[in-house]
Design an enzyme around this catalytic site. Structure first.
Site, mmCIF file in Angstrom:
data_model
loop_
_atom_site.group_PDB
_atom_site.id
_atom_site.type_symbol
_atom_site.label_atom_id
_atom_site.label_comp_id
_atom_site.label_asym_id
_atom_site.label_seq_id
_atom_site.Cartn_x
_atom_site.Cartn_y
_atom_site.Cartn_z
ATOM 1 N N SER A 476 41.760 38.803 -10.867
ATOM 2 C CA SER A 476 42.236 38.182 -9.643
ATOM 3 C C SER A 476 43.742 38.326 -9.470
ATOM 4 C CB SER A 476 41.795 36.716 -9.622
ATOM 5 O OG SER A 476 41.911 36.172 -8.346
ATOM 6 N N ASP A 487 51.311 50.448 -8.093
ATOM 7 C CA ASP A 487 51.494 51.111 -6.802
ATOM 8 C C ASP A 487 52.965 51.409 -6.524
ATOM 9 O OD1 ASP A 487 48.822 51.129 -6.310
ATOM 10 O OD2 ASP A 487 48.890 49.941 -4.472
ATOM 11 N N LYS A 501 37.915 41.397 -9.927
ATOM 12 C CA LYS A 501 37.726 40.341 -8.924
ATOM 13 C C LYS A 501 38.751 40.532 -7.812
ATOM 14 C CE LYS A 501 37.893 35.411 -8.046
ATOM 15 N NZ LYS A 501 38.927 35.523 -7.011
#
Length: 729
Positions: A476, A487, A501
């Site tokens: 999560s 990224d 998740k």
């Protein structure tokens, strides 16, 4: 105004789950024949939320297929190992199956109560059978019997005779474990009899609230894996876990037999400051105020005792305490404490500095700062009240990074292993400590609207070398941070692929609609959105894949989002513009070579790999032998292995394992051990060698050295040399 705005508290990318344990209530030894008015209203409110696309990300109507789903999940939640109910019992329940959906919608949960009552009856029968087995001559262990402990996919037992066989093998395994630990038959019989009695007592005292909460959660689990119903007490516990604080005496409590026992004193809390308590002390009575009447709490469930002990800061509570060293029937000592607000530091961010000798380009030492973050916590109420000292993962990590700057560390490892998530807001703000400004996560609501949450504060708390350490238990909010760092090319991501998740939950207060001043209806942790990384990929199901991979500890088919039968699939959306501070792909082959070469010579890492392979092999068997000679040989091999490893550590000058002499199975459950010794063992475990963390720091140091020594490679990997992530040291 959008419904998601109406019901929003702080958006929460919640942890994997908050377990709602079935615990016995002191006054709850019966199940009513019909729900009370609050339960009827609660059931209707929960259905209204989960069937409405304005609220739920993936609403689901209560059709016959869903009734079957809820029915099966309810039985599974009551008897997950299929050790109490038989096929005939389940067949007898099937008349309720078509009515389950209507029962939820109309608030008529009588079918749940009927099933629950028979479940309690069957547990009582099984406990009586297990206790009777202890008196029989069945404890010879020279055959080829097995105890098959993994019954998740097993069918329901055909009849009571098959259940008898299953319990016979479980009792024999319980006995054999204690025998191998050196216990004598009389002591084994006493320990196991007490264990089974406690099981029976706990289940016998379950009440209508337990049945109702379990039933409603079978419904929420049919919607998606991360939607849950919390009754008012569970809601308070959840908020406490997120805020890392409580108002009470500052002690961790544990149930042992019929008594609540102090397991650990929280530093700075009233109990610790008083100097009058020790781990193992037993609380037998509680009174309110300085001289209010004392209630005998022996035999109560632990959460009822906690409810009596907790209270507003500044108020007083009396405790009747029997020291752990005294007989339980001894005269208790009465202690009066003034409650206070206590910070739960165990789940707070922690730090340390690892020194790696001679790994720099010039042969210098490298100092790597480590931040261990178990959860993304935030005291929402404290933040709303503008409490300057509210608990916050970001604030704590920022403070640690400031200390690292003063300590002149060379790089930072953010350890997110087994961090199951928490506040989405904290994940966004914490990422902002390492990037200047920009998007961190994209949030797509049920209607398709996508919003972007990002770091708007210019500047960073740490602009140097960074690695993020993850494993399958990272979920999560942890995946948001690790994925965003990846990224942006801001740091290396090391470890195992994460849980997967990728959904967002809000905590919805059910009392807001009736406008109740009392906390009567509880709350729903409701899935309202799916999150995506700045690059457009979801972490849902696939997780975050590390740049440098460690051996897999558990298969994706055993643990992770992909194991849920109703989990959302992976998908992606358009990326949003964001800075790429670096691209580590050109560096990874060299890092992999150095990593593989180093761990081949690292005994601690190789021992860990061996242990993982052995663990996976044992799990794949799904049974244990009931042959004493075979089990004893296995135990002796493990003992020998620990001793030999400890001797090798001494010979190589490595840190010793504090649990090397205390690693054998003692055959006991957690509530059967000496609490003071067990707590000390837990503390010692925190000091065990951690080869994965050490190797992560070494990989980061490798990257620093390679980039320092090769300007062409550095320009290729980190083109934004004047921005955060330049790694210039």
């Amino acid at each position: 105004m959008k419904a998601s705005r109406l019901i929003s508290t702080a958006v929460i990318a919640l942890a994997l789950s908050v377990p709602l344990a079935l615990m016995a209530r002191a006054d709850g030894d019966s199940i009513p024949t019909s729900p009370n008015t609050d339960q009827v209203r609660t059931s209707k409110l929960v259905h209204g939320l989960l069937s409405d696309s304005r609220y739920a990300y993936r609403p689901r109507q209560l059709d016959p297929t869903m009734s079957t789903d809820i029915f099966e999940r309810y039985l599974e939640s009551l008897d997950p190992t299929k050790m109490f109910l038989a096929a005939a019992d389940v067949a007898g329940f099937e008349a309720y199956e078509p009515r389950i959906g209507e029962a939820i919608r109309d608030g008529d949960v009588e079918p749940a109560y009927a099933i629950f009552m028979l479940y309690k009856e069957r547990v009582g029968e099984r406990v009586a059978h297990a206790r009777a087995l202890l008196k029989q001559d069945i404890f010879d262990f020279d055959g080829e019997d097995r105890w098959v402990y993994d019954r998740e996919e097993a069918p329901w037992a055909a009849d009571q005779a098959e259940l008898d066989t299953l319990w016979r093998q479980q009792v024999r395994n319980d006995w054999l474990r204690l025998k191998l630990a050196g216990r004598e038959p009389a002591e084994i019989r006493k320990t196991l009899d007490r264990r089974y009695v406690n099981l029976g007592n706990n289940v016998a005292q379950l009440d209508g609230e337990d049945a109702f909460q379990t039933f409603v959660n079978a419904y929420t689990a049919a919607i998606d894996p991360h939607t849950d119903y919390f009754n008012p007490r569970s809601t308070a516990l959840f908020n406490q876990s997120m805020s890392l604080s409580l108002e009470g005496i500052g002690a961790q409590l544990q149930k042992q037999d019929d008594v609540v026992v102090i397991r650990e004193l929280i530093a700075g809390g009233p109990a610790a400051i008083s100097g009058k308590f020790k781990p193992g002390d037993r609380i037998v009575g509680v009174g309110q105020g300085k001289d209010g009447p004392i209630e005998d709490v022996v035999g109560w469930r632990i959460d009822d005792v906690v409810e009596k002990i907790k209270g507003p800061k500044g108020t007083q509570v009396q405790l009747d305490v029997v020291p752990g060293s005294a007989n339980l029937d001894s005269e208790p000592v009465r202690i009066v404490l003034t409650r206070a607000r206590v910070r739960l530091e165990e789940q707070a961010a922690k730090s340390k500095i690892l020194t790696l000798p001679g790994v720099g380009e010039d042969g210098a030492d490298r100092r790597i700062g480590v931040i261990e973050l178990p959860a993304f916590y935030q005291d929402f109420q404290g933040r709303r009240n503008r409490d300057g000292d509210y608990a916050s993962a970001t604030r704590d990590v920022a403070r640690i990074l400031g200390e690292f700057g003063e300590e002149d560390v060379d790089g930072v490892v953010l350890d997110l292993r087994n961090n199951g998530g928490g506040s989405l807001n904290e994940a966004v703000e914490l990422t902002g400590l390492f990037i200047d400004t920009g998007p961190v996560v994209q949030v797509r609501e049920s209607g398709g609207r996508v919003s972007v949450e990002g770091d708007r504060a210019s500047g960073v708390a740490w602009d140097g070398p960074l690695a993020v350490l993850i494993n399958r238990g990272s979920a999560s909010a942890s995946e948001i941070v690790a994925g965003a760092i990846q990224d942006y090319g801001r740091g290396l991501v090391i470890g195992e692929t994460t849980f997967g998740k990728g959904t967002v939950q809000n905590l919805v207060d059910l009392d807001r609609w009736p406008g109740s001043e009392e906390k009567r209806f509880g709350s729903v942790k409701l899935t309202v959105a799916q999150f995506f990384l700045p690059g457009g990929s979801s972490t849902q199901n696939r997780g975050v894949v590390p740049d440098i991979r460690f051996p897999v500890t558990v298969d994706a088919g055993e643990f992770g989002e992909s194991t849920y039968d109703n989990a959302l699939p992976w998908t992606r959306i358009a990326s949003v513009p964001h800075t790429r501070y670096g691209d580590f792909k050109p560096l990874l082959p060299q890092l992999d070579v150095l990593h593989e070469s180093r761990i081949a010579e690292d005994p601690e890492f190789q021992w860990w790999v061996e242990d993982v392979e052995q663990f996976r092999a044992e799990r794949a068997k799904k049974y244990v032998s009931l042959n004493e000679a075979e089990r004893r040989a296995e135990r002796e091999r493990e003992d020998t292995k620990r001793r030999e490893r400890q001797e090798q550590r001494r010979a190589l000058g490595l840190p010793l394992d504090p649990l090397a002499e205390d690693g054998s199975d003692d055959g006991l459950q957690a509530n059967e051990r000496d609490i003071a010794l067990d707590t000390a063992r837990e503390k010692a475990a925190e000091e065990r060698p951690d080869p994965l963390l050490q190797e992560s720091a070494a990989i980061l140091a490798d990257a620093m050295r390679l980039l320092d020594s090769n300007q062409q490679l550095s320009a290729q990997v980190l083109p934004e040399s004047t921005q955060p992530g330049s790694w210039a040291k």
